[in-house]
Design a protein around this motif. Sequence first.
Motif, PDB file in Angstrom:
ATOM      1  N   ALA A 116       0.832  -1.198   0.000  1.00 50.02           N
ATOM      2  CA  ALA A 116       0.000   0.000   0.000  1.00 50.02           C
ATOM      3  C   ALA A 116       0.868   1.251   0.000  1.00 50.02           C
ATOM      4  CB  ALA A 116      -0.905   0.002   1.229  1.00 50.02           C
ATOM      5  N   PRO A 117       0.861   2.002  -1.102  1.00 49.78           N
ATOM      6  CA  PRO A 117       1.570   3.285  -1.111  1.00 49.78           C
ATOM      7  C   PRO A 117       0.899   4.261  -0.148  1.00 49.78           C
ATOM      8  CG  PRO A 117       0.237   3.039  -3.107  1.00 49.78           C
ATOM      9  CD  PRO A 117       0.175   1.731  -2.369  1.00 49.78           C
ATOM     10  N   ALA A 118       1.696   5.172   0.420  1.00 53.52           N
ATOM     11  CA  ALA A 118       1.168   6.105   1.412  1.00 53.52           C
ATOM     12  C   ALA A 118       1.133   7.543   0.912  1.00 53.52           C
ATOM     13  CB  ALA A 118       1.999   6.014   2.692  1.00 53.52           C
ATOM     14  N   THR A 119       1.782   7.792  -0.229  1.00 53.33           N
ATOM     15  CA  THR A 119       1.837   9.152  -0.771  1.00 53.33           C
ATOM     16  C   THR A 119       1.726   9.075  -2.288  1.00 53.33           C
ATOM     17  OG1 THR A 119       4.230   9.058  -1.086  1.00 53.33           O
ATOM     18  CG2 THR A 119       3.457   9.890   1.046  1.00 53.33           C
ATOM     19  N   MET A 120       1.596  10.233  -2.938  1.00 54.72           N
ATOM     20  CA  MET A 120       1.551  10.260  -4.396  1.00 54.72           C
ATOM     21  C   MET A 120       2.864   9.713  -4.963  1.00 54.72           C
ATOM     22  SD  MET A 120      -0.881  11.749  -3.221  1.00 54.72           S
ATOM     23  CE  MET A 120      -2.054  12.998  -2.905  1.00 54.72           C
ATOM     24  N   GLU A 121       3.963  10.094  -4.331  1.00 54.31           N
ATOM     25  CA  GLU A 121       5.261   9.614  -4.799  1.00 54.31           C
ATOM     26  C   GLU A 121       5.324   8.083  -4.716  1.00 54.31           C
ATOM     27  OE1 GLU A 121       8.604  10.791  -2.407  1.00 54.31           O
ATOM     28  OE2 GLU A 121      10.023  10.450  -4.044  1.00 54.31           O
ATOM     29  N   GLU A 122       4.807   7.540  -3.627  1.00 52.83           N
ATOM     30  CA  GLU A 122       4.838   6.083  -3.481  1.00 52.83           C
ATOM     31  C   GLU A 122       3.899   5.394  -4.478  1.00 52.83           C
ATOM     32  OE1 GLU A 122       6.101   6.077   1.243  1.00 52.83           O
ATOM     33  OE2 GLU A 122       4.396   4.853   0.622  1.00 52.83           O
ATOM     34  N   CYS A 123       2.840   6.100  -4.894  1.00 51.86           N
ATOM     35  CA  CYS A 123       1.994   5.538  -5.969  1.00 51.86           C
ATOM     36  C   CYS A 123       2.860   5.300  -7.206  1.00 51.86           C
ATOM     37  CB  CYS A 123       0.841   6.485  -6.315  1.00 51.86           C
ATOM     38  SG  CYS A 123      -0.482   6.497  -5.093  1.00 51.86           S
ATOM     39  N   PHE A 124       3.700   6.269  -7.510  1.00 50.82           N
ATOM     40  CA  PHE A 124       4.595   6.152  -8.670  1.00 50.82           C
ATOM     41  C   PHE A 124       5.559   4.978  -8.477  1.00 50.82           C
ATOM     42  CE2 PHE A 124       8.333   7.007 -11.184  1.00 50.82           C
ATOM     43  CZ  PHE A 124       7.852   7.571 -12.353  1.00 50.82           C
ATOM     44  N   LEU A 125       6.222   4.961  -7.315  1.00 54.30           N
ATOM     45  CA  LEU A 125       7.256   3.956  -7.082  1.00 54.30           C
ATOM     46  C   LEU A 125       6.680   2.546  -6.962  1.00 54.30           C
ATOM     47  CD1 LEU A 125       9.261   5.927  -4.368  1.00 54.30           C
ATOM     48  CD2 LEU A 125       9.787   5.749  -6.807  1.00 54.30           C
ATOM     49  N   SER A 126       5.440   2.454  -6.456  1.00 51.23           N
ATOM     50  CA  SER A 126       4.896   1.126  -6.137  1.00 51.23           C
ATOM     51  C   SER A 126       4.721   0.265  -7.386  1.00 51.23           C
ATOM     52  CB  SER A 126       3.569   1.255  -5.397  1.00 51.23           C
ATOM     53  OG  SER A 126       2.609   1.874  -6.221  1.00 51.23           O
ATOM     54  N   MET A 127       4.563   0.891  -8.542  1.00 53.32           N
ATOM     55  CA  MET A 127       4.322   0.081  -9.728  1.00 53.32           C
ATOM     56  C   MET A 127       5.562  -0.712 -10.141  1.00 53.32           C
ATOM     57  SD  MET A 127       1.174   0.391 -10.209  1.00 53.32           S
ATOM     58  CE  MET A 127       0.857  -0.344 -11.793  1.00 53.32           C
ATOM     59  N   THR A 128       6.723  -0.071 -10.040  1.00 52.76           N
ATOM     60  CA  THR A 128       7.942  -0.812 -10.357  1.00 52.76           C
ATOM     61  C   THR A 128       8.219  -1.876  -9.299  1.00 52.76           C
ATOM     62  OG1 THR A 128       8.962   0.941 -11.649  1.00 52.76           O
ATOM     63  CG2 THR A 128      10.446  -0.607 -10.608  1.00 52.76           C
ATOM     64  N   THR A 129       8.004  -1.503  -8.049  1.00 54.30           N
ATOM     65  CA  THR A 129       8.182  -2.481  -6.961  1.00 54.30           C
ATOM     66  C   THR A 129       7.288  -3.692  -7.204  1.00 54.30           C
ATOM     67  OG1 THR A 129       8.550  -0.625  -5.492  1.00 54.30           O
ATOM     68  CG2 THR A 129       8.104  -2.746  -4.454  1.00 54.30           C
ATOM     69  N   ALA A 130       6.015  -3.414  -7.496  1.00 52.26           N
ATOM     70  CA  ALA A 130       5.043  -4.496  -7.669  1.00 52.26           C
ATOM     71  C   ALA A 130       5.431  -5.380  -8.864  1.00 52.26           C
ATOM     72  CB  ALA A 130       3.650  -3.912  -7.873  1.00 52.26           C
ATOM     73  N   ARG A 131       5.831  -4.736  -9.950  1.00 56.65           N
ATOM     74  CA  ARG A 131       6.183  -5.503 -11.153  1.00 56.65           C
ATOM     75  C   ARG A 131       7.382  -6.417 -10.875  1.00 56.65           C
ATOM     76  NH1 ARG A 131      10.716  -5.689 -13.980  1.00 56.65           N
ATOM     77  NH2 ARG A 131      10.943  -3.426 -14.106  1.00 56.65           N
ATOM     78  N   ARG A 132       8.364  -5.866 -10.180  1.00 48.72           N
ATOM     79  CA  ARG A 132       9.572  -6.672  -9.907  1.00 48.72           C
ATOM     80  C   ARG A 132       9.256  -7.860  -9.005  1.00 48.72           C
ATOM     81  NH1 ARG A 132      14.043  -2.024  -8.685  1.00 48.72           N
ATOM     82  NH2 ARG A 132      14.642  -1.621 -10.844  1.00 48.72           N
ATOM     83  N   ILE A 133       8.455  -7.612  -7.977  1.00 49.03           N
ATOM     84  CA  ILE A 133       8.104  -8.705  -7.059  1.00 49.03           C
ATOM     85  C   ILE A 133       7.323  -9.767  -7.828  1.00 49.03           C
ATOM     86  CG2 ILE A 133       6.788  -9.341  -4.993  1.00 49.03           C
ATOM     87  CD1 ILE A 133       7.239  -6.392  -4.051  1.00 49.03           C
ATOM     88  N   ALA A 134       6.348  -9.311  -8.613  1.00 48.40           N
ATOM     89  CA  ALA A 134       5.489 -10.249  -9.354  1.00 48.40           C
ATOM     90  C   ALA A 134       6.328 -11.144 -10.254  1.00 48.40           C
ATOM     91  CB  ALA A 134       4.450  -9.483 -10.171  1.00 48.40           C
ATOM     92  N   GLU A 135       7.325 -10.550 -10.911  1.00 51.29           N
ATOM     93  CA  GLU A 135       8.145 -11.333 -11.839  1.00 51.29           C
ATOM     94  C   GLU A 135       9.132 -12.232 -11.099  1.00 51.29           C
ATOM     95  OE1 GLU A 135       9.831  -8.538 -14.574  1.00 51.29           O
ATOM     96  OE2 GLU A 135       7.994  -8.472 -15.781  1.00 51.29           O
ATOM     97  N   ALA A 136       9.801 -11.663 -10.097  1.00 47.48           N
ATOM     98  CA  ALA A 136      10.836 -12.441  -9.414  1.00 47.48           C
ATOM     99  C   ALA A 136      10.240 -13.628  -8.665  1.00 47.48           C
ATOM    100  CB  ALA A 136      11.611 -11.539  -8.446  1.00 47.48           C
ATOM    101  N   PHE A 137       9.029 -13.437  -8.138  1.00 47.66           N
ATOM    102  CA  PHE A 137       8.431 -14.501  -7.317  1.00 47.66           C
ATOM    103  C   PHE A 137       7.294 -15.209  -8.039  1.00 47.66           C
ATOM    104  CE2 PHE A 137      10.730 -11.850  -4.419  1.00 47.66           C
ATOM    105  CZ  PHE A 137      11.277 -12.743  -3.516  1.00 47.66           C
ATOM    106  N   ARG A 138       7.088 -14.912  -9.327  1.00 51.96           N
ATOM    107  CA  ARG A 138       5.988 -15.515 -10.090  1.00 51.96           C
ATOM    108  C   ARG A 138       4.709 -15.447  -9.262  1.00 51.96           C
ATOM    109  NH1 ARG A 138       7.480 -21.163 -13.005  1.00 51.96           N
ATOM    110  NH2 ARG A 138       5.478 -20.695 -13.971  1.00 51.96           N
ATOM    111  N   CYS A 139       4.348 -14.256  -8.849  1.00 51.09           N
ATOM    112  CA  CYS A 139       3.214 -14.169  -7.935  1.00 51.09           C
ATOM    113  C   CYS A 139       2.307 -12.994  -8.280  1.00 51.09           C
ATOM    114  CB  CYS A 139       3.706 -14.046  -6.492  1.00 51.09           C
ATOM    115  SG  CYS A 139       4.450 -12.461  -6.113  1.00 51.09           S
ATOM    116  N   VAL A 140       1.205 -12.922  -7.550  1.00 49.94           N
ATOM    117  CA  VAL A 140       0.267 -11.812  -7.680  1.00 49.94           C
ATOM    118  C   VAL A 140       0.659 -10.734  -6.676  1.00 49.94           C
ATOM    119  CG1 VAL A 140      -2.142 -11.108  -7.338  1.00 49.94           C
ATOM    120  CG2 VAL A 140      -1.617 -13.303  -8.440  1.00 49.94           C
ATOM    121  N   VAL A 141       0.631  -9.485  -7.110  1.00 56.20           N
ATOM    122  CA  VAL A 141       0.839  -8.362  -6.200  1.00 56.20           C
ATOM    123  C   VAL A 141      -0.377  -7.448  -6.296  1.00 56.20           C
ATOM    124  CG1 VAL A 141       2.299  -6.408  -5.575  1.00 56.20           C
ATOM    125  CG2 VAL A 141       3.338  -8.476  -6.541  1.00 56.20           C
ATOM    126  N   ILE A 142      -1.029  -7.218  -5.178  1.00 55.28           N
ATOM    127  CA  ILE A 142      -2.141  -6.273  -5.145  1.00 55.28           C
ATOM    128  C   ILE A 142      -1.637  -4.975  -4.540  1.00 55.28           C
ATOM    129  CG2 ILE A 142      -4.433  -5.768  -4.212  1.00 55.28           C
ATOM    130  CD1 ILE A 142      -5.062  -8.720  -4.310  1.00 55.28           C
TER     131      ILE A 142
END
Lengths: 317, 639
Positions: free
Chosen positions: B382-408
Amino acid sequence: MIDQACSLLSCGPDEDREWTMADYESAAARWCPGCGDHAILTAAQRLLETEQLPPEQTVFISGIGCASRFPHYMNTYGFHGIHGRALPVAIGVKLRRPDLHVFVVMGDGDCCSIGAAHWIHTLRYNPDIVALLLDNGVYGLTKNQTSPTSPKGKASNTQPRGALLPALNPLSATLGVTNASFVAQTGDWVPAHLYATLLAAYRHRGFAFVRILQRCPQYTTDLFEGAVRDPGLIELLVHPDGVAVSELERLYKNQVRHDPADLDAARRLAEPDGKIRLGVFYRNDALPVYEETRAVPTRSHAEKLALLNTELDRHAV
Amino acid sequence: MTMAPSSPPPPTAASSQQARPERTILRVPEHTVEVVSDSGEGAQKCAQIFGRVSAKMGNGVWTVEIIPAEIQPPARTPESASGNRIRIGTKPVTNWGDHADVVVAFNEQVLLHRHRLGALAEDAIILIEDQWATHDDPDIRKAWADAMEELGQRSYRFIHVPMEEQCLTVTDTPRRGKNMFALGLLAWIYSRDLDKIRELIAQEFRKKAQALYDSNVALLELGHRWAEEHLDFRIQVPAIEADRPRVVMNGNQALALGAIAAGMELCAMYPITPATSASHYLSDIFERFGGLVHQAEDEIAAAGVAVGASFAGKVAFAITSGPGLALKTEFIGLAVMTEIPLVVVDVQRGGPSTGLPTKVEQGDLLAALFGQPGDAPHVVLAPATMEECFLSMTTARRIAEAFRCVVIVLSDANLATGVQPFPRPEVNEQWLAQSPDLGPVREGLRPYEWDPERGLSRRVIPGQPGGMHTVTGLSHDEWSHVGYTPDVHERGCVMRSRKLAVFQQMLRPPLVHGDDAGDLLIVGWGSTLGAIEEAVDRAREEGVAVSSVHLRFLSPLEPGLKEIFRRFKKVMTVEINYSDEPNDPYITDENRRRGQLCWLLRAQTLVDIECWTRVPGEPLRPGQILQAIRGHVPQEVTR
């Protein structure tokens, strides 16, 4: 289908390799003996051999039900997903990987009931995909419940005194949707016609919808029995632009010349009047194909970063 | 807040032309403005531009939309209130504050709405369109009089502004132009740079006619002149020169640009408030980047298209809100089972069911974690700021790919529509997704070649020679062969779950805001960060030994929580979701339903955690949280 250049394609198919039927075979099918699905599986494997589709470039996508076990028995890539939702998955694959040959296999519950919204809208999108509706008029895997295509009066475990509603007609429903581009019907017990229809569907540019009348030896044993025994109950739609199977012409005497370009005639022929019609009802290669309409430029990382910086400039303080 | 009067400025050439009121200049570290109108009168646009120009001039900014659920609700009713709150400050602003200090209201009914919600400061200055006082319709005159009587119970300062009359001197359609007049008023009061405002107006209307731009600018200048001639106060909120370049945008724009920065190639969506504006923005720009937005026939299909594209090796995400997340449940379970990377963004709104479509709530946490039947381990952040909204997408994509998983990714309506400046992201190639290897797989490679300790395995993607297999939502072994035996099913469950534990070990414990130990620890997540920290800071100034931690990862939880909790006498979550009040009828300690993070933390840590939650359909105010802190500090230490 039209092969398109794809950024992901880092190694092309092996040009010299000749694929045989055996190359497309996977685990032994576990459908009931006498199930029409066996014949459809063989026809599909024969199609792939004829067209020499590399197994790694081919994807079979299905939902849930007896028919949806299909991908497990093909030595291609496969996606055995959730009930009714094969078509959205197939759109996702084709939209960004137009280089892949995509086939969808659905049962009548999958396509005409739980996934009906996807059926209508995929016709509208018109992706270059072959969709096979394996229609046996019953829910088999869950043991004999009424399906939308069960004939009125057919007894099942959920409607033991007979199906309450008249059967949904997948052909007229499909032909009523804007952008429908290929609609055909065939039967599992006429292998030559089945194969020829799949071939025509594959060679069609756009969404090819094939309803395959499919026998269930457990729960709808008599559904097509009359037509199987008496070719006189069948009417073949014949035309140079449709399916031509010369060896069938002596057996199936009832033939009607139907130009698949004629949508009005197709809709009339699709109406139930006691005859079972096999052939291509409608075909239009000129309709826009979704993944082509939505084709986007391939951007390098450097280009993306430059564009992103330009976009960030618009938000700069 | 203190308002320190200072001497009026020397008369300028322009202002010496006629007699001007004596002016007071209030120099303050921060100020909060609201612009409210009937829906469709453009208060939103006025406020957005005011917020943006303030950010461009170097102020800290946080905006919150005041938005009705309907497109055109009946005019001149409290329910029609539409607009924005903009809080500006010398320092970065992290939340919408408690009360508005200055209000521009287009009629008394929408003002009444804000008054009744307690949104206005006791001494708020209210600039109000006064045509209603003398309107031809006696019902309107009566409504005005009644409202003024109700509003008169407070010590607001009213300044009557003949907006309509003034605007008619420039335009035939004042209802569509008043917002720019109001912007002119505010621009004068806060000494905003008119050139920058003209630039922003040009951006807004860049695809429309020049005449539209001209009339908007004329109205802006008219409002500015009127304020200069009639108002006896100005407000200064000094700005600090930023040490780094900054950008300003709302959370949904940040998510959209973040998706591009993450190298996403497909956004699959179905229209749903308040998520849709992110896909509007992507629809406008994504194709230039080689990506595309697919508007599916329904929420389920949108999830399916994203899953299909990801299966085929492309980077895809789906964006939705609560009701859509519910519909995507089965596909999320399928992606977990087949280990297909998938990012799903849920921009939360009030629930259950259709709930509060345009308003904020943090009510989807447990649905996001546990919505799927069976065991479906996946990551929730869960991002907490507008800036974290931006950053969270790359974080989520990397986790999803590295762990072959779903990220909400759980955002919310507050982040989605709020505007905040933040340091300009410096994106480089490492942010972007790498194209997957489509080379032949080695002979005998299994599609789920699980590392027995970590559950991780290599993806095989259609197109790879020799890798043919069928993924399935049925229980399966390493070959993706269907298997119903206990060993096959249990092993699959272990492997999918183990990945989360491995990922959790890569996380760091959260930072404590305030002292490392004390009487009370507030735990929050998501968009409440700024309000919680401001409340904690104010309580600490009062001498309360309170600190806070803010969680970004909800599944798996960040490490070290139990150790942090141990150092405080009491731990309490603050959340925008429903919980029973302990003293309500029938409520006991056993049957009390607690806040969602509270529920989760109690289960995971066995600490007797308290919660304070509200569901007002608006962001929490720091003053409210401060009161909750005062009320929950363990008694023996507040003697």
